[in-house]
Motif scaffolding. Structure first.
Motif, PDB file in Angstrom:
ATOM      1  N   GLN A   2       0.806  -1.130  -0.041  1.00  0.00           N
ATOM      2  CA  GLN A   2       0.033  -0.116  -0.060  1.00  0.00           C
ATOM      3  C   GLN A   2       1.197   1.321  -0.134  1.00  0.00           C
ATOM      4  N   ASP A   3       2.103   1.186   0.924  1.00  0.00           N
ATOM      5  CA  ASP A   3       2.780   2.425   0.935  1.00  0.00           C
ATOM      6  C   ASP A   3       3.620   2.609  -0.423  1.00  0.00           C
ATOM      7  N   ARG A   4       3.965   1.284  -1.055  1.00  0.00           N
ATOM      8  CA  ARG A   4       4.702   1.597  -2.346  1.00  0.00           C
ATOM      9  C   ARG A   4       3.793   1.936  -3.494  1.00  0.00           C
TER      10      ARG A   4
ATOM     11  N   ARG B  54       0.870   3.840  -3.019  1.00  0.00           N
ATOM     12  CA  ARG B  54       0.063   5.070  -2.731  1.00  0.00           C
ATOM     13  C   ARG B  54      -1.483   4.718  -3.283  1.00  0.00           C
ATOM     14  N   GLN B  55      -1.799   3.652  -2.721  1.00  0.00           N
ATOM     15  CA  GLN B  55      -3.311   3.192  -3.241  1.00  0.00           C
ATOM     16  C   GLN B  55      -3.773   2.646  -1.754  1.00  0.00           C
TER      17      GLN B  55
END
Length: 233
Positions: free
Chosen positions: A171-173, A175-176
């Motif tokens: 999710q952090d990678r 950005r969704q």
């Protein structure tokens, strides 16, 4: 009579495959997409007046639906996949013409592209037309559909600790809102209603560029086992 249409845009969405796509739009608010408009519709003139509009109707092509003989009756998932009803009483993908419609939320407009959420559209879907949602005309308070009177009942979704950590990292990678996307899609229980899987049977789907694996420890519960980046082929 026959007509030939050209798409006005192409959907780039979180859904890399048909399995686990919500069966109706807006059931998974975390399901996002980008609608890439094609020339000449990517010009600012075509989008004048959309600022401030919250929702859109998209008219699109079921481009990945299996082609074959036309059927007068279909077996919608809503009814368990075994009961047949008339094709015009369902929103099944197998239609006389492979055309669908979805209402989606417009999150923004950037460089001739529409940023959307609440989508139920496969990546690569051709869009034939875009129309603004008109609340006073499109929302009918006393509308009735006895085959689908209310949203499907959600199934419980749990995580292994490792899977939750993997999902947060991706999710952090990306950005969704990947964690919410997984929970919203799987809580609708994407498997066919007639299946009663054994606890050791695993299911999987690709969302964005990650593979999500899960099983059913109980018939009314999903446990997510892993969330790993898909292998490029």
């Amino acid at each position: 009579m026959s007509w030939q249409f050209e798409p006005v845009g192409i959907i780039h969405s979180c859904f890399a495959e048909k399995f686990a796509i919500p069966r109706q739009p807006l059931l998974a608010p975390a399901a996002t997409a980008r609608l890439e408009l094609l020339p000449p519709y990517n010009q600012p003139e075509a989008l004048e007046g959309l600022q401030g509009v919250s929702h859109l109707w998209l008219i699109f092509v079921f481009h990945a639906a299996a082609s074959g003989p036309q059927h007068l009756r279909v077996r919608p998932p809503r009814l368990g996949g075994n009961q047949r009803i008339g094709v015009f009483a369902s929103r099944a993908t197998h239609r006389p013409n492979p055309i669908g419609q979805s209402v989606v939320r417009l999150e923004g407009i950037e460089n001739g592209q529409l940023l959307l959420s609440g989508v139920d559209l496969l990546d690569g879907t051709p869009v034939l037309d875009i129309k603004p949602y008109v609340p006073y005309a499109d929302a009918i308070d006393n509308a009735i559909n006895p085959l689908a009177p209310q949203p499907p009942e959600a199934i419980a979704v749990t995580w292994t600790d490792a899977a939750r950590e993997e999902a947060q990292q991706h999710q952090d990678r990306l950005r969704q809102p990947l964690v919410a996307l997984i929970e919203q899609c799987l809580s609708q229980d994407p498997k066919p209603a007639y299946q009663q899987p054994a606890p050791d049977r695993e299911y999987g789907v690709q969302l964005w560029d990650v593979n999500v694996r899960w099983h059913y420890p109980h018939s009314d519960q999903i446990r997510i086992l892993s969330v790993r980046q898909a292998t490029l082929t």
